[in-house]
Motif scaffolding. Sequence first.
Motif, PDB file in Angstrom:
ATOM      1  N   MET A   1       5.603  15.651  -7.385  1.00  0.00           N
ATOM      2  CA  MET A   1       6.083  14.473  -6.646  1.00  0.00           C
ATOM      3  C   MET A   1       5.094  13.336  -6.816  1.00  0.00           C
ATOM      4  SD  MET A   1       7.191  14.071  -2.638  1.00  0.00           S
ATOM      5  CE  MET A   1       5.649  14.699  -1.969  1.00  0.00           C
ATOM      6  N   LYS A   2       5.563  12.213  -7.344  1.00  0.00           N
ATOM      7  CA  LYS A   2       4.713  11.048  -7.538  1.00  0.00           C
ATOM      8  C   LYS A   2       4.966  10.060  -6.414  1.00  0.00           C
ATOM      9  CE  LYS A   2       3.035   7.908 -11.069  1.00  0.00           C
ATOM     10  NZ  LYS A   2       3.135   7.501 -12.479  1.00  0.00           N
ATOM     11  N   LEU A   3       3.887   9.648  -5.753  1.00  0.00           N
ATOM     12  CA  LEU A   3       3.987   8.788  -4.573  1.00  0.00           C
ATOM     13  C   LEU A   3       3.475   7.391  -4.861  1.00  0.00           C
ATOM     14  CD1 LEU A   3       2.602  11.150  -1.777  1.00  0.00           C
ATOM     15  CD2 LEU A   3       4.979  10.472  -2.082  1.00  0.00           C
ATOM     16  N   LEU A   4       4.147   6.406  -4.268  1.00  0.00           N
ATOM     17  CA  LEU A   4       3.644   5.039  -4.245  1.00  0.00           C
ATOM     18  C   LEU A   4       3.249   4.729  -2.811  1.00  0.00           C
ATOM     19  CD1 LEU A   4       3.101   2.312  -5.583  1.00  0.00           C
ATOM     20  CD2 LEU A   4       5.482   1.690  -5.091  1.00  0.00           C
ATOM     21  N   ALA A   5       1.965   4.428  -2.590  1.00  0.00           N
ATOM     22  CA  ALA A   5       1.448   4.137  -1.251  1.00  0.00           C
ATOM     23  C   ALA A   5       1.301   2.632  -1.071  1.00  0.00           C
ATOM     24  CB  ALA A   5       0.103   4.819  -1.042  1.00  0.00           C
ATOM     25  N   VAL A   6       1.731   2.135   0.092  1.00  0.00           N
ATOM     26  CA  VAL A   6       1.607   0.715   0.431  1.00  0.00           C
ATOM     27  C   VAL A   6       0.866   0.615   1.759  1.00  0.00           C
ATOM     28  CG1 VAL A   6       2.812  -1.455   0.847  1.00  0.00           C
ATOM     29  CG2 VAL A   6       3.800   0.236  -0.730  1.00  0.00           C
ATOM     30  N   ILE A   7      -0.303  -0.029   1.735  1.00  0.00           N
ATOM     31  CA  ILE A   7      -1.167  -0.104   2.913  1.00  0.00           C
ATOM     32  C   ILE A   7      -1.606  -1.554   3.104  1.00  0.00           C
ATOM     33  CG2 ILE A   7      -3.316   0.723   3.976  1.00  0.00           C
ATOM     34  CD1 ILE A   7      -3.064   3.253   2.348  1.00  0.00           C
ATOM     35  N   PRO A   8      -1.507  -2.111   4.321  1.00  0.00           N
ATOM     36  CA  PRO A   8      -1.799  -3.539   4.525  1.00  0.00           C
ATOM     37  C   PRO A   8      -3.286  -3.855   4.653  1.00  0.00           C
ATOM     38  CG  PRO A   8      -1.041  -2.582   6.574  1.00  0.00           C
ATOM     39  CD  PRO A   8      -0.934  -1.495   5.533  1.00  0.00           C
ATOM     40  N   TYR A   9      -4.149  -3.034   4.073  1.00  0.00           N
ATOM     41  CA  TYR A   9      -5.593  -3.279   3.982  1.00  0.00           C
ATOM     42  C   TYR A   9      -6.152  -2.203   3.050  1.00  0.00           C
ATOM     43  CZ  TYR A   9      -4.939   0.084   7.769  1.00  0.00           C
ATOM     44  OH  TYR A   9      -4.502   1.137   8.527  1.00  0.00           O
TER      45      TYR A   9
ATOM     46  N   ASP B   1       7.486   2.238 -13.171  1.00  0.00           N
ATOM     47  CA  ASP B   1       7.143   3.660 -13.082  1.00  0.00           C
ATOM     48  C   ASP B   1       8.173   4.377 -12.223  1.00  0.00           C
ATOM     49  OD1 ASP B   1       5.742   6.000 -13.519  1.00  0.00           O
ATOM     50  OD2 ASP B   1       3.802   5.088 -13.047  1.00  0.00           O
ATOM     51  N   ALA B   2       8.244   5.686 -12.397  1.00  0.00           N
ATOM     52  CA  ALA B   2       9.209   6.499 -11.652  1.00  0.00           C
ATOM     53  C   ALA B   2       8.495   7.198 -10.504  1.00  0.00           C
ATOM     54  CB  ALA B   2       9.854   7.525 -12.578  1.00  0.00           C
ATOM     55  N   TYR B   3       8.849   6.841  -9.297  1.00  0.00           N
ATOM     56  CA  TYR B   3       8.271   7.457  -8.107  1.00  0.00           C
ATOM     57  C   TYR B   3       9.326   8.274  -7.390  1.00  0.00           C
ATOM     58  CZ  TYR B   3       4.383   4.262  -8.850  1.00  0.00           C
ATOM     59  OH  TYR B   3       3.318   3.587  -9.389  1.00  0.00           O
ATOM     60  N   GLN B   4       8.878   9.377  -6.770  1.00  0.00           N
ATOM     61  CA  GLN B   4       9.796  10.231  -6.019  1.00  0.00           C
ATOM     62  C   GLN B   4       9.818   9.914  -4.527  1.00  0.00           C
ATOM     63  OE1 GLN B   4       7.828  11.916  -8.658  1.00  0.00           O
ATOM     64  NE2 GLN B   4       9.681  11.264  -9.714  1.00  0.00           N
ATOM     65  N   ALA B   5       8.830   9.166  -4.044  1.00  0.00           N
ATOM     66  CA  ALA B   5       8.776   8.809  -2.630  1.00  0.00           C
ATOM     67  C   ALA B   5       7.833   7.627  -2.445  1.00  0.00           C
ATOM     68  CB  ALA B   5       8.319   9.987  -1.784  1.00  0.00           C
ATOM     69  N   VAL B   6       8.014   6.910  -1.336  1.00  0.00           N
ATOM     70  CA  VAL B   6       7.146   5.797  -0.971  1.00  0.00           C
ATOM     71  C   VAL B   6       6.475   6.120   0.359  1.00  0.00           C
ATOM     72  CG1 VAL B   6       7.004   3.339  -0.415  1.00  0.00           C
ATOM     73  CG2 VAL B   6       8.610   4.133  -2.166  1.00  0.00           C
ATOM     74  N   TYR B   7       5.163   5.997   0.382  1.00  0.00           N
ATOM     75  CA  TYR B   7       4.383   6.206   1.616  1.00  0.00           C
ATOM     76  C   TYR B   7       3.913   4.839   2.101  1.00  0.00           C
ATOM     77  CZ  TYR B   7      -0.075   6.769   4.074  1.00  0.00           C
ATOM     78  OH  TYR B   7      -1.119   6.657   4.959  1.00  0.00           O
ATOM     79  N   VAL B   8       4.263   4.468   3.330  1.00  0.00           N
ATOM     80  CA  VAL B   8       3.902   3.158   3.872  1.00  0.00           C
ATOM     81  C   VAL B   8       3.072   3.347   5.129  1.00  0.00           C
ATOM     82  CG1 VAL B   8       4.755   0.966   4.775  1.00  0.00           C
ATOM     83  CG2 VAL B   8       5.977   2.094   2.917  1.00  0.00           C
ATOM     84  N   ASP B   9       1.989   2.612   5.213  1.00  0.00           N
ATOM     85  CA  ASP B   9       1.105   2.656   6.369  1.00  0.00           C
ATOM     86  C   ASP B   9       1.631   1.698   7.424  1.00  0.00           C
ATOM     87  OD1 ASP B   9      -1.318   1.994   8.051  1.00  0.00           O
ATOM     88  OD2 ASP B   9      -2.200   3.457   6.688  1.00  0.00           O
ATOM     89  N   GLY B  10       2.361   2.239   8.408  1.00  0.00           N
ATOM     90  CA  GLY B  10       2.872   1.446   9.513  1.00  0.00           C
ATOM     91  C   GLY B  10       4.327   1.062   9.353  1.00  0.00           C
ATOM     92  N   ALA B  11       5.114   1.301  10.402  1.00  0.00           N
ATOM     93  CA  ALA B  11       6.531   0.957  10.359  1.00  0.00           C
ATOM     94  C   ALA B  11       6.740  -0.545  10.246  1.00  0.00           C
ATOM     95  CB  ALA B  11       7.236   1.498  11.604  1.00  0.00           C
ATOM     96  N   LEU B  12       5.808  -1.354  10.775  1.00  0.00           N
ATOM     97  CA  LEU B  12       5.982  -2.796  10.672  1.00  0.00           C
ATOM     98  C   LEU B  12       5.768  -3.287   9.248  1.00  0.00           C
ATOM     99  CD1 LEU B  12       4.599  -4.375  13.942  1.00  0.00           C
ATOM    100  CD2 LEU B  12       6.780  -3.284  13.432  1.00  0.00           C
TER     101      LEU B  12
END
Length: 409
Positions: free
Chosen positions: A1-9, A107-118
């Motif tokens: 599983m390849k993840l893309l992480a998005v974090i606001p810092y 790129d092909a990602y299987q899921a997105v990980y986001v830091d914070g619902a906002l």
Amino acid sequence: MKLLAVIPYIPAPTWGGGARSFYVLKALASKYPVSLIALSRGEKLQEAASCGPLLERLQGVNLVASPASQWRRWRQALHVVRGESSAIADRCPPGLQDALDRALATDAYQAVYVDGALTAAGLRLPASLPLLILQHNLEYELLYRTYLTEKSWLRRWYNGREYRLVKPRELACCQRAAAVLVASERERQLLQELLPQARVGVVPNGVDLSFFAPPSTDEEEGQRIVFTGSLDYYPNEQAVLGFARQCWPLIRERMPAVEWWIVGRNPPRSVRRLARLPGVTVTGTVPDVRPYLARASVVVVPLRIGSGTRLKILEALAMKRAVVSTTLGAEGLAVASGRHLLLADTPDDFVRAVLLLLEDARRRQALAEAGRRLVEQAYSWERCQERLATLLAEEELLERRPLFRGSLL
């Protein structure tokens, strides 16, 4: 599983919420290929160095410049005119969405990980990809509690407005997510009551037990009170100002030699002015809070606003420091007043608790020993990481089935 992480810092183990983000991202990167998109606010050299080893393990790192902080008030006014939420818009400048779109297109990602619902609420995310959200607190709850405690009519109006805009967006993102990770069982129950079909699990805040280790020798310096925390975070600022106004004069009257050290990054002018008070030191940003905790007789957590759980309490307990906190400050942690720390909710009770510990070294030691045992048993980052990695290894996220029922610990 390849993840893309998005974090606001940039996640870093050296401060507050950044530590939670750092260790969860580290756990994910130990099991899966992870690429990161993060907002950069011109982090200090020591913070960049502390997160460097983790960033080097990632498949890719794309840093997006965050809007300049000096224009924050102007942006807030503009959002009000537009009928937007500043809390959401500030986490998602246009550059962040652009970086996300480029990453998904190349790129092909299987899921997105986001830091914070906002953060997730401000982004256009493909419905085809499972979404994993890490919550540090319930943002709508934090805004509502700020609204309830504010005395300034303008701040009260503003926080009430933000609460009404944020709550439906935050809950909608949590409902859409394949899994939401919150910091405490209390928050899990709150979300589950509002969103019965949501997939909500608990990943508690933790502490690095080898980093926040008890001093090898007794380093307490006389009668010293310490507060630690990011001082550009409004609940911390208000906690310090309230303690200075309601508690500090009474403590100094009883113990004229006592010192209070306020340790935390980016103190606003309101906090810096407290250094004018007798016995008060405001350090500003420091590379390491441990030397200050090591010299503390009592660590105070006089929070009146908050959500989630407080890393500052876990760090103090890990270093065998006696803690006095409000009940809200210790909310969500498996602590018992009189056993691991002292809880006090009125200024008079808080003063009495602090004086009691300053005058009783044996009581301080007993609380310190019990606090360290607690974090060893329940709040090590290693334990949290192992449980999270085990659950994600089952790959239920990809199948969009419920990941969690109840706590991970």
